[in-house]
Design an enzyme around this catalytic site. Sequence first.
Site, PDB file in Angstrom:
ATOM      1  N   CYS A  38      -8.883  -6.932   1.955  1.00 39.52           N
ATOM      2  CA  CYS A  38      -8.892  -5.604   2.550  1.00 39.52           C
ATOM      3  C   CYS A  38     -10.302  -5.057   2.706  1.00 39.52           C
ATOM      4  O   CYS A  38     -10.508  -4.064   3.391  1.00 39.52           O
ATOM      5  CB  CYS A  38      -8.056  -4.643   1.709  1.00 39.52           C
ATOM      6  SG  CYS A  38      -6.307  -5.082   1.660  1.00 39.52           S
ATOM      7  N   ALA A  40       5.960  -8.275   0.801  1.00 43.06           N
ATOM      8  CA  ALA A  40       6.617  -9.495   1.274  1.00 43.06           C
ATOM      9  C   ALA A  40       5.644 -10.573   1.726  1.00 43.06           C
ATOM     10  O   ALA A  40       5.871 -11.769   1.497  1.00 43.06           O
ATOM     11  CB  ALA A  40       7.573  -9.151   2.420  1.00 43.06           C
ATOM     12  N   THR A  67       0.827  -1.206   0.000  1.00 41.29           N
ATOM     13  CA  THR A  67       0.000   0.000   0.000  1.00 41.29           C
ATOM     14  C   THR A  67       0.862   1.256   0.000  1.00 41.29           C
ATOM     15  O   THR A  67       0.600   2.203  -0.749  1.00 41.29           O
ATOM     16  CB  THR A  67      -0.946  -0.004   1.214  1.00 41.29           C
ATOM     17  OG1 THR A  67      -1.927  -1.022   1.035  1.00 41.29           O
ATOM     18  CG2 THR A  67      -1.653   1.342   1.376  1.00 41.29           C
TER      19      THR A  67
END
Length: 392
Positions: free
Chosen positions: A322, A197, A70
């Site tokens: 999300c 990651a 983000t």
Amino acid sequence: MHYFDYAATSPILDDVLEAMLPYLREGFGNPSSVYAVGRESKKGIEQAREQVADAIGANPSQVIFTAGGTEADNLALKGSAGKSEAGHIITTGIEHHAVLHSARWLESQGSTLTVLRVSGDGVVDLDALEAALTPRTRLVSIMLVNNELGSIQPVAEAVNLIREKSKALVHTDAVQGLGKMKVDVDDLGVDLASFSAHKLGGPKGTGALFVKRGTPLEPLFHGGGQERDLRSGTPNVAGIVGFGVAAQIAAKEVDEEAERLGKLRDDLQERLLTLIDGVTVNAAHAPRIPGTLSVNIAGVEGESLLLMLDSNDIAASSGSACASGSLDPSHVLLAIGVPTALAHGSLRLSLGRATTTANIDHLLGCLPKVVAKLRSIPARPARPAGPARRRR
């Protein structure tokens, strides 16, 4: 637990955790320090930078570490298009909210925004892109892989088109691509690319932005000037080290893992369509990454479906992770033309490194029963509108 939500996050790999632990214990030094423990931290960051760069076909100097995908998206859009005179920005209707909301913010600051349509299979319309390009276009952001559908976007083709028609910078959100397909930023031809990651067995809270040499970019944060003055703040050394190892493993094993997951996904899709009536597959005819399956199940509501699956030790998602907790239908599904009522019954099943045939057998042993039970429950009547309540 039978885990089917790798697109949301993935369990940290043992080798990644082992690489991180020394930097959480004795190797705690600030990498900006000149003494030995600080130099060791700096060495760990630079090794990780090389590993991430190797995984995406970049030079280490082109990798900027961030606190996640983000932040990388925000830095790419706001840093390249929001610090000087307003111009024209182009993106698509199926982007992650980190891109869409950043683009809307830039629009509020005076930029002109075009949101491209996509096909019913969730692929950007290149004709619409060509028509949208103008001499004022400063930035185009097209994701590499959609996080809900798994559909792969023709980013390289889009870049070639953009280069012919404008001088705009090109960004791709590649968060869902790395580790699931070969990603080479040079082959894609982009100026900026975002990565995270925790989607590939690394730790949460760590990401990276590829910045092609010569790309104008202004920082979001100001402070100590870390990461080539583009991301000030003391780095998350352990997280960055873990990212490097995860990226190295993912790049090494991507072909083998993609073949395995593709077979599992195809088997899951075929059996699901056979066992349950009223199921439609989203992006069925688009190129998709292996391991991601998005379906709509008629006659069920997504939140209830997920809760009942959870009671059977199955973790999955409805729409993007999300947006969990929101009762609004997925903007991605609406963008590809899925009716609102059907979009509420969406189910995303994403597979990963630990997924086995036994996991799929368990899912398919439970899911038809869960769907049948939900379909047998009468729909709740709509609550009549009452008097407006005063907000406290």
